[in-house]
Design an enzyme around this catalytic site. Structure first.
Site, PDB file in Angstrom:
ATOM      1  N   TYR A 109       0.853  -1.200   0.000  1.00 24.39           N
ATOM      2  CA  TYR A 109       0.000   0.000   0.000  1.00 24.39           C
ATOM      3  C   TYR A 109       0.884   1.243   0.000  1.00 24.39           C
ATOM      4  O   TYR A 109       1.890   1.307   0.729  1.00 24.39           O
ATOM      5  CB  TYR A 109      -0.893   0.024   1.243  1.00 24.39           C
ATOM      6  CG  TYR A 109      -1.579   1.361   1.489  1.00 24.39           C
ATOM      7  CD1 TYR A 109      -2.794   1.659   0.887  1.00 24.39           C
ATOM      8  CD2 TYR A 109      -0.988   2.330   2.300  1.00 24.39           C
ATOM      9  CE1 TYR A 109      -3.418   2.890   1.091  1.00 24.39           C
ATOM     10  CE2 TYR A 109      -1.600   3.556   2.509  1.00 24.39           C
ATOM     11  CZ  TYR A 109      -2.816   3.831   1.901  1.00 24.39           C
ATOM     12  OH  TYR A 109      -3.409   5.040   2.100  1.00 24.39           O
ATOM     13  N   GLU A 197      -3.839   7.401  -3.443  1.00 24.82           N
ATOM     14  CA  GLU A 197      -3.636   6.070  -2.871  1.00 24.82           C
ATOM     15  C   GLU A 197      -3.373   5.056  -3.975  1.00 24.82           C
ATOM     16  O   GLU A 197      -4.085   5.039  -4.984  1.00 24.82           O
ATOM     17  CB  GLU A 197      -4.872   5.616  -2.074  1.00 24.82           C
ATOM     18  CG  GLU A 197      -5.002   6.255  -0.716  1.00 24.82           C
ATOM     19  CD  GLU A 197      -6.121   5.624   0.088  1.00 24.82           C
ATOM     20  OE1 GLU A 197      -5.962   5.454   1.303  1.00 24.82           O
ATOM     21  OE2 GLU A 197      -7.171   5.304  -0.504  1.00 24.82           O
TER      22      GLU A 197
END
Length: 386
Positions: A109, A197
């Protein structure tokens, strides 16, 4: 402003961020031809909505042939996709992204956002990427690595290396990861993003680092510098009342309660919602009419508030600083008359010419209740909405 995954990836590609090959499809036939063009053993059919959790909701499917991609697209287009971010009503799927399948080794991530505690951007990374990143942040926050960015010098290579090693990447891939992260930060900064993101940030079995998914939000206050991004806005993904409010420069967010709020100033609006909750009520919205609460804006605000069928009462809370209370009061009265408002309205005025403003409200002959303070206003409006 939010944009779709496929739009975000197209922008990131221009900044040198590696993304999978993909083609947008708006019909089953387009999905079929996209799968044919991409080739390979597997393609991924991805629903495009402004919400996370698509995989768990059935909005991401693997297709092992062009025919299967068409079948999946047939079922997915027009469906109401429900995720933890959409609420039970879900979002209608109108657009698909058909992407090449990749040999997945590990999922990480990456994210960049403003840390309001420090007033600086923060670059985040985690080795626990994938569908449950929110759960990771809530239950094991130590797995989220963070590097605070000094605005004077920007995101530095040593910070990227620190994050890359923290992810457990082999030393042979650290250089590639640093290049990826710096390209991502460059895109974030130059596009005036408010959130970026990459989840998952993918390591493939052939040692490539790729943005398998991308979420990009823009800072609305910086959009005047990026008029080219306005065409990326998808009004189908937004609340109709919020779209109407934006036409009058009103800051409006729909909520689930039955007490509508019309306030000037974001801080006062937040405090107004808080005190309604304390009095036992539920606010139906956040609405900031701004410093210049003219009759036109007040009338537009009333129209938007009353379009919500759940509204049982309205609380107007105005602090007259630059704008005079008597001017606001006259705008409120005229707007109410023009719209023939039937629900009870509680008005709390404070500031410049407050006595004159209250007199205008009392003598209007309208269904208004004058409050003398915020607590009094909250108690009265909650009682009227019951």
């Amino acid at each position: 402003m939010k944009i779709h995954e496929y739009q975000g990836k197209e922008l990131l590609r221009k900044y040198g961020v590696p993304v999978p090959r993909g083609i947008v499809a708006r019909s089953p036939e387009e999905a079929y031809h996209a799968a044919k063009e991409l080739g390979g053993d597997v393609v991924v059919v991805k629903a495009q909505i402004h919400a996370g959790g698509r995989g768990k909701g059935g909005g991401v499917k693997l297709a092992r042939s062009a025919d299967e991609a068409r079948e999946i697209a047939q079922k997915m287009l027009g469906m109401k996709l429900v995720t933890h971010q959409t609420g039970p009503e879900g979002r209608e799927v109108r657009v698909l992204l058909i992407e090449e399948g990749l040999p997945i080794d590990k999922e990480f991530y990456l994210g960049i956002v403003l840390d309001r505690a420090t007033g600086r951007q923060v670059f985040m990374a985690s080795s626990a990427g994938g569908m449950d990143i929110e759960e990771v942040a809530a239950k094991t926050p130590e797995k989220i690595l963070k590097e605070t960015i000094d605005p004077a010098v920007g995101f530095q290579p040593f910070q990227a290396r620190k994050l890359a090693f923290g992810l457990g990447l082999p030393s042979t891939l650290v250089g590639q990861a640093v290049k990826f992260m710096q390209a991502l930060y460059s895109a974030y900064e130059q596009m005036d993003a408010s959130l970026m993101e990459i989840n998952p940030f993918l390591l493939t079995k052939d040692n490539r680092l790729i943005a398998l998914d991308a979420k990009v939000n823009f800072d609305d206050n910086a959009m005047f510098r990026h008029k080219e991004f306005l065409d990326l806005r998808d009004l189908n993904e937004e609340e109709p009342l919020e779209i109407e409010a934006s036409k009058f420069d009103l800051n409006y967010i729909k909520l689930d309660g039955n007490i509508a709020c019309m306030v000037n100033g974001a801080g006062l609006a937040m405090a107004t919602m808080d005190i309604i909750k304390l009095a036992g009520g539920e606010p139906a919205n956040f609405l900031d009419v701004g410093g210049g609460a003219s009759q036109e804006r007040v009338e537009a605000a009333f129209r938007i508030l009353l379009a919500d069928e759940n509204v049982k009462a309205v609380l107007i809370n105005i602090f007259g600083g630059i704008v005079r209370c008597d001017m606001v009061a006259r705008g409120v009265v005229e707007a109410a008359r023009n719209l023939k408002i039937e629900v009870p309205v509680v008005v709390r005025l404070e500031g410049t010419n407050v006595e004159e403003g209250q007199r205008v409200i009392r003598e209007s002959g309208m269904n208004f209740t004058v409050a003398t303070g915020m607590e009094d206003a909250a108690e009265k409006v909650v009682g009227l909405a019951a």
